[in-house]
Write a protein that holds these residues in place. Sequence first.
Motif, PDB file in Angstrom:
ATOM      1  N   UNK A   1     -21.495  16.281  -8.195  1.00 24.04           N
ATOM      2  CA  UNK A   1     -21.185  15.043  -7.490  1.00 24.04           C
ATOM      3  C   UNK A   1     -21.184  13.882  -8.482  1.00 24.04           C
ATOM      4  N   UNK A   2     -20.092  13.135  -8.481  1.00 23.76           N
ATOM      5  CA  UNK A   2     -19.947  11.973  -9.353  1.00 23.76           C
ATOM      6  C   UNK A   2     -19.758  10.734  -8.482  1.00 23.76           C
ATOM      7  N   UNK A   3     -20.763   9.878  -8.454  1.00 24.50           N
ATOM      8  CA  UNK A   3     -20.717   8.683  -7.610  1.00 24.50           C
ATOM      9  C   UNK A   3     -19.582   7.736  -7.999  1.00 24.50           C
ATOM     10  N   UNK A   4     -19.177   7.761  -9.264  1.00 25.50           N
ATOM     11  CA  UNK A   4     -18.104   6.889  -9.703  1.00 25.50           C
ATOM     12  C   UNK A   4     -16.765   7.199  -9.078  1.00 25.50           C
ATOM     13  N   UNK A   5     -16.647   8.376  -8.449  1.00 24.52           N
ATOM     14  CA  UNK A   5     -15.388   8.791  -7.824  1.00 24.52           C
ATOM     15  C   UNK A   5     -15.367   8.540  -6.319  1.00 24.52           C
ATOM     16  N   UNK A   6     -16.401   7.903  -5.790  1.00 28.34           N
ATOM     17  CA  UNK A   6     -16.447   7.662  -4.350  1.00 28.34           C
ATOM     18  C   UNK A   6     -15.319   6.710  -3.936  1.00 28.34           C
ATOM     19  N   UNK A   7     -14.941   6.795  -2.673  1.00 30.10           N
ATOM     20  CA  UNK A   7     -13.891   5.937  -2.133  1.00 30.10           C
ATOM     21  C   UNK A   7     -14.238   4.458  -2.331  1.00 30.10           C
ATOM     22  N   UNK A   8     -13.217   3.630  -2.381  1.00 28.62           N
ATOM     23  CA  UNK A   8     -13.441   2.191  -2.432  1.00 28.62           C
ATOM     24  C   UNK A   8     -14.277   1.766  -1.224  1.00 28.62           C
ATOM     25  N   UNK A   9     -15.185   0.837  -1.442  1.00 33.00           N
ATOM     26  CA  UNK A   9     -15.989   0.341  -0.331  1.00 33.00           C
ATOM     27  C   UNK A   9     -15.222  -0.702   0.454  1.00 33.00           C
ATOM     28  N   UNK A  10     -14.591  -0.276   1.546  1.00 34.77           N
ATOM     29  CA  UNK A  10     -13.752  -1.184   2.323  1.00 34.77           C
ATOM     30  C   UNK A  10     -14.558  -2.059   3.283  1.00 34.77           C
ATOM     31  N   UNK A  11     -15.855  -1.865   3.317  1.00 36.50           N
ATOM     32  CA  UNK A  11     -16.723  -2.739   4.110  1.00 36.50           C
ATOM     33  C   UNK A  11     -16.350  -2.794   5.576  1.00 36.50           C
ATOM     34  N   UNK A  12     -16.148  -4.001   6.097  1.00 34.65           N
ATOM     35  CA  UNK A  12     -15.848  -4.194   7.518  1.00 34.65           C
ATOM     36  C   UNK A  12     -14.506  -3.606   7.929  1.00 34.65           C
ATOM     37  N   UNK A  13     -13.680  -3.255   6.976  1.00 33.79           N
ATOM     38  CA  UNK A  13     -12.392  -2.645   7.286  1.00 33.79           C
ATOM     39  C   UNK A  13     -12.520  -1.162   7.671  1.00 33.79           C
ATOM     40  N   UNK A  14     -13.602  -0.543   7.291  1.00 34.44           N
ATOM     41  CA  UNK A  14     -13.748   0.894   7.518  1.00 34.44           C
ATOM     42  C   UNK A  14     -13.731   1.231   9.007  1.00 34.44           C
ATOM     43  N   UNK A  15     -13.014   2.284   9.336  1.00 34.00           N
ATOM     44  CA  UNK A  15     -12.915   2.741  10.713  1.00 34.00           C
ATOM     45  C   UNK A  15     -11.872   2.003  11.536  1.00 34.00           C
ATOM     46  N   UNK A  16     -11.186   1.032  10.939  1.00 36.62           N
ATOM     47  CA  UNK A  16     -10.201   0.240  11.672  1.00 36.62           C
ATOM     48  C   UNK A  16      -8.804   0.866  11.563  1.00 36.62           C
ATOM     49  N   UNK A  17      -7.964   0.711  12.593  1.00 39.66           N
ATOM     50  CA  UNK A  17      -6.576   1.185  12.496  1.00 39.66           C
ATOM     51  C   UNK A  17      -5.807   0.378  11.453  1.00 39.66           C
ATOM     52  N   UNK A  18      -4.983   1.043  10.684  1.00 43.11           N
ATOM     53  CA  UNK A  18      -4.214   0.346   9.662  1.00 43.11           C
ATOM     54  C   UNK A  18      -3.271  -0.694  10.268  1.00 43.11           C
ATOM     55  N   UNK A  19      -2.732  -0.400  11.439  1.00 41.14           N
ATOM     56  CA  UNK A  19      -1.818  -1.349  12.064  1.00 41.14           C
ATOM     57  C   UNK A  19      -2.535  -2.645  12.441  1.00 41.14           C
ATOM     58  N   UNK A  20      -3.804  -2.570  12.738  1.00 39.44           N
ATOM     59  CA  UNK A  20      -4.593  -3.770  13.011  1.00 39.44           C
ATOM     60  C   UNK A  20      -4.916  -4.499  11.717  1.00 39.44           C
ATOM     61  N   UNK A  21      -5.272  -3.755  10.675  1.00 38.96           N
ATOM     62  CA  UNK A  21      -5.615  -4.357   9.393  1.00 38.96           C
ATOM     63  C   UNK A  21      -4.411  -5.058   8.764  1.00 38.96           C
ATOM     64  N   UNK A  22      -3.217  -4.565   9.061  1.00 42.31           N
ATOM     65  CA  UNK A  22      -2.007  -5.163   8.493  1.00 42.31           C
ATOM     66  C   UNK A  22      -1.803  -6.604   8.954  1.00 42.31           C
ATOM     67  N   UNK A  23      -2.524  -7.018   9.985  1.00 44.08           N
ATOM     68  CA  UNK A  23      -2.409  -8.389  10.485  1.00 44.08           C
ATOM     69  C   UNK A  23      -3.460  -9.320   9.861  1.00 44.08           C
ATOM     70  N   UNK A  24      -4.357  -8.748   9.069  1.00 48.76           N
ATOM     71  CA  UNK A  24      -5.404  -9.547   8.441  1.00 48.76           C
ATOM     72  C   UNK A  24      -4.833 -10.364   7.284  1.00 48.76           C
ATOM     73  N   UNK A  25      -5.442 -11.522   7.022  1.00 45.88           N
ATOM     74  CA  UNK A  25      -4.982 -12.383   5.925  1.00 45.88           C
ATOM     75  C   UNK A  25      -5.139 -11.705   4.563  1.00 45.88           C
ATOM     76  N   UNK A  26      -6.108 -10.785   4.463  1.00 45.36           N
ATOM     77  CA  UNK A  26      -6.346 -10.100   3.195  1.00 45.36           C
ATOM     78  C   UNK A  26      -5.288  -9.037   2.893  1.00 45.36           C
ATOM     79  N   UNK A  27      -4.582  -8.585   3.923  1.00 47.75           N
ATOM     80  CA  UNK A  27      -3.636  -7.472   3.749  1.00 47.75           C
ATOM     81  C   UNK A  27      -2.583  -7.758   2.671  1.00 47.75           C
ATOM     82  N   UNK A  28      -1.905  -8.914   2.693  1.00 47.40           N
ATOM     83  CA  UNK A  28      -0.912  -9.180   1.640  1.00 47.40           C
ATOM     84  C   UNK A  28      -1.523  -9.203   0.235  1.00 47.40           C
ATOM     85  N   UNK A  29      -2.778  -9.625   0.141  1.00 51.59           N
ATOM     86  CA  UNK A  29      -3.450  -9.625  -1.158  1.00 51.59           C
ATOM     87  C   UNK A  29      -3.646  -8.193  -1.642  1.00 51.59           C
TER      88      UNK A  29
END
Length: 240
Positions: free
Chosen positions: A77-105
């Motif tokens: 197990x290599x911790x450096x290979x873990x998924x990006x920490x998406x924080x509050x975005x985790x578990x959310x539908x992508x179609x909903x996240x696409x409306x967030x201000x951060x999405x274009x960034x």
Amino acid sequence: MVSVATLLLLRHGRTTANADGGLAGRQPVELDETGRAQAAAVGERLRPVPLAAVVTSPLIRCRQTMELALPEAAPVVEEGLIECGYGAWEGQPLKKLAKEALWPVVQQHPSAAVFPEGEAMAAMAARAVAAVRTWDARVTAEHGPEAIWLACSHGDVIKAIVADALGVHLDLFQRIVADPASVTAIRYTTLRPFLVRLNDTGGDLAGLVPPPSKRRRRAARAAGAADSDAPVGGGAGAGR
């Protein structure tokens, strides 16, 4: 020319979140039926490849992929290979996240993206690249320049590692694709990395096994090339 080990980056198989259009992040999301079949299939492709080391992200979808693809391996197990920490975005539908201000960034300027209650994409890229380069140096030192090793990780992590290998800015990494159960191969040399395969979901992986040392040295002498030189004109291809 080969002067160091060959890294195979394997993305985990498809998950229930992938199928449902959600962002799993670091949640304990497991492979779905398709993902399990993908893992077994890539295991057959990896069968002729002698792996000197196998490392994996700690998340269950990567560990399940390893269990199905390489049941006789003992991944580290290599911790450096873990998924990006998406924080509050985790578990959310992508179609909903696409409306967030951060999405274009995230899409256009990911080096500036910091997920709410989560990780910066630049930080994810830095720790992932550091992890694979450290492992690559270790495998080369312990097993020699003909060694091949495998790291199982996640889409954005693999894309960030590929961007580094190509020498392109992280802001361009969204142009790279890493499908579930795909294999990407990179060879690091003293001068530059070489991207040998990208998003390979069905090719013959046996061709990635480097030729024996004597044949490799003869080819290098004939070409008058250093280990880090790219073959002008494209070269003869793998295994020649």
